[in-house]
Write an enzyme that holds these catalytic residues in place. Structure first.
Site, PDB file in Angstrom:
ATOM      1  N   HIS A  93      41.167  44.078  46.561  1.00  0.00           N
ATOM      2  CA  HIS A  93      41.291  43.763  45.130  1.00  0.00           C
ATOM      3  C   HIS A  93      42.593  44.347  44.580  1.00  0.00           C
ATOM      4  O   HIS A  93      43.205  43.771  43.684  1.00  0.00           O
ATOM      5  CB  HIS A  93      40.086  44.330  44.391  1.00  0.00           C
ATOM      6  CG  HIS A  93      40.014  43.976  42.942  1.00  0.00           C
ATOM      7  ND1 HIS A  93      40.008  42.676  42.482  1.00  0.00           N
ATOM      8  CD2 HIS A  93      39.941  44.764  41.820  1.00  0.00           C
ATOM      9  CE1 HIS A  93      39.924  42.668  41.164  1.00  0.00           C
ATOM     10  NE2 HIS A  93      39.895  43.914  40.742  1.00  0.00           N
ATOM     11  N   CYS A 103      36.586  38.428  33.175  1.00  0.00           N
ATOM     12  CA  CYS A 103      35.296  39.128  33.202  1.00  0.00           C
ATOM     13  C   CYS A 103      34.341  38.677  32.101  1.00  0.00           C
ATOM     14  O   CYS A 103      33.122  38.664  32.314  1.00  0.00           O
ATOM     15  CB  CYS A 103      35.523  40.636  33.141  1.00  0.00           C
ATOM     16  SG  CYS A 103      36.406  41.242  34.611  1.00  0.00           S
ATOM     17  N   LYS A 108      31.202  48.741  37.307  1.00  0.00           N
ATOM     18  CA  LYS A 108      31.263  47.739  38.366  1.00  0.00           C
ATOM     19  C   LYS A 108      32.558  47.856  39.153  1.00  0.00           C
ATOM     20  O   LYS A 108      33.537  48.430  38.669  1.00  0.00           O
ATOM     21  CB  LYS A 108      31.149  46.324  37.774  1.00  0.00           C
ATOM     22  CG  LYS A 108      32.239  45.961  36.767  1.00  0.00           C
ATOM     23  CD  LYS A 108      31.980  44.611  36.127  1.00  0.00           C
ATOM     24  CE  LYS A 108      32.975  44.257  35.046  1.00  0.00           C
ATOM     25  NZ  LYS A 108      34.334  44.026  35.524  1.00  0.00           N
ATOM     26  N   ASP A 124      35.225  48.220  34.410  1.00  0.00           N
ATOM     27  CA  ASP A 124      35.789  48.298  35.743  1.00  0.00           C
ATOM     28  C   ASP A 124      35.882  49.785  36.101  1.00  0.00           C
ATOM     29  O   ASP A 124      36.398  50.585  35.307  1.00  0.00           O
ATOM     30  CB  ASP A 124      37.188  47.672  35.767  1.00  0.00           C
ATOM     31  CG  ASP A 124      37.184  46.252  36.303  1.00  0.00           C
ATOM     32  OD1 ASP A 124      36.094  45.665  36.449  1.00  0.00           O
ATOM     33  OD2 ASP A 124      38.280  45.722  36.566  1.00  0.00           O
ATOM     34  N   HIS A 173      44.106  49.329  38.731  1.00  0.00           N
ATOM     35  CA  HIS A 173      43.693  49.368  37.322  1.00  0.00           C
ATOM     36  C   HIS A 173      42.259  49.866  37.272  1.00  0.00           C
ATOM     37  O   HIS A 173      41.536  49.809  38.263  1.00  0.00           O
ATOM     38  CB  HIS A 173      43.782  47.970  36.696  1.00  0.00           C
ATOM     39  CG  HIS A 173      42.876  46.976  37.369  1.00  0.00           C
ATOM     40  ND1 HIS A 173      43.253  46.291  38.497  1.00  0.00           N
ATOM     41  CD2 HIS A 173      41.611  46.566  37.101  1.00  0.00           C
ATOM     42  CE1 HIS A 173      42.262  45.503  38.898  1.00  0.00           C
ATOM     43  NE2 HIS A 173      41.253  45.653  38.054  1.00  0.00           N
ATOM     44  N   HIS A 201      36.913  51.337  39.492  1.00  0.00           N
ATOM     45  CA  HIS A 201      37.312  51.150  40.882  1.00  0.00           C
ATOM     46  C   HIS A 201      37.545  52.485  41.591  1.00  0.00           C
ATOM     47  O   HIS A 201      38.299  53.334  41.109  1.00  0.00           O
ATOM     48  CB  HIS A 201      38.581  50.307  40.956  1.00  0.00           C
ATOM     49  CG  HIS A 201      38.411  48.915  40.437  1.00  0.00           C
ATOM     50  ND1 HIS A 201      37.392  48.083  40.859  1.00  0.00           N
ATOM     51  CD2 HIS A 201      39.132  48.192  39.528  1.00  0.00           C
ATOM     52  CE1 HIS A 201      37.506  46.909  40.245  1.00  0.00           C
ATOM     53  NE2 HIS A 201      38.539  46.952  39.426  1.00  0.00           N
ATOM     54  N   ASP A 252      34.210  45.337  29.421  1.00  0.00           N
ATOM     55  CA  ASP A 252      35.475  45.914  29.881  1.00  0.00           C
ATOM     56  C   ASP A 252      36.495  46.177  28.776  1.00  0.00           C
ATOM     57  O   ASP A 252      37.701  45.901  28.943  1.00  0.00           O
ATOM     58  CB  ASP A 252      36.109  45.000  30.935  1.00  0.00           C
ATOM     59  CG  ASP A 252      35.274  44.887  32.204  1.00  0.00           C
ATOM     60  OD1 ASP A 252      34.158  45.416  32.232  1.00  0.00           O
ATOM     61  OD2 ASP A 252      35.750  44.228  33.153  1.00  0.00           O
TER      62      ASP A 252
END
Length: 218
Positions: free
Chosen positions: A62, A143, A101, A54, A76, A56, A12
């Site tokens: 979340h 993470c 992810k 990340d 984010h 999303h 990340d």
């Protein structure tokens, strides 16, 4: 050091987690640059290098308008935005695969992600016959820790390079280091990753070692 098929997981390292990002961590940009330097110098030590991000889309609760910064967070790493891309220092590195992810749920560990073909991180590592794993990235307290612990649970010996990661806070970083240590994750400086001594600029360390242990060597 015994030869191993070793993997490096870069967790990340994205603008969203660096200074100026939606969840910027102090020191994030410096960590990105240090990771880039480390990979440039040590890429040949690794059979496989993979990044996680990340990414999303609709991660449910979340995201929150009033986040508690424990289970809920401000938006984010939104898929397709510049903040969700790899940090520019990482994007140019010789990476073998990229894992994304958290598309539709919270995902702290890289082992919850998949590549563009839908393969999990674990399956990618096993396909490359990986025998040991090193983990770096952002954030150490979240993470990075979860990725390292999942790698350990999956059966790999795991190292985290403490100078190539940074926590959300000093307190959470300390707690993460204790948790990783108790689980069996090795934590060390990246300068100690390979080899048993650091040669100084003039090569004096090697000369001193030779004189001490091999005094008759011309």
């Amino acid at each position: 050091m015994e030869a191993q098929n070793r993997a490096l997981i870069i967790v990340d390292v994205q603008p969203t987690f660096c200074e100026g990002g939606a969840l910027g961590v102090d020191g994030g940009n410096d960590v990105a640059e240090r990771i880039a330097d480390f990979v440039t110098d040590n890429a040949d030590e690794y059979e496989y290098i993979v990044t996680t991000q990340d990414w999303h889309i609709e991660p449910g609760d979340h995201f929150a308008t009033e986040p508690d910064f424990v289970d809920t967070w401000p938006p984010h790493g939104v898929a397709g935005t510049p903040e969700a891309e790899l940090h520019e220092a990482i994007a140019s590195l010789p990476v073998d695969d990229q894992v994304k992810k958290g598309q539709y749920a919270a995902a702290y560990s890289g082992f919850e992600g998949t590549d563009a073909e839908g393969q999990t991180l674990e399956s990618l590592l096993r396909a490359h016959d990986i025998q040991a794993i090193d983990v770096v990235g952002i954030a150490e307290s979240h993470c990075v820790k979860e990725t390292a612990l999942d790698a350990l649970r999956a059966g790999w010996p795991v190292r985290v390079f403490s100078d190539l990661t940074v926590p959300v806070s000093a307190e959470l970083g300390e707690a993460a280091r204790v948790e990783m240590d108790e689980a069996g994750v090795e934590q060390l400086d990246s300068g100690d990753a390979f080899g048993f001594y650091e040669e100084d600029d003039d090569g004096d360390d090697l000369d001193e070692w030779t004189a001490q242990w091999l005094p008759d060597t011309p």
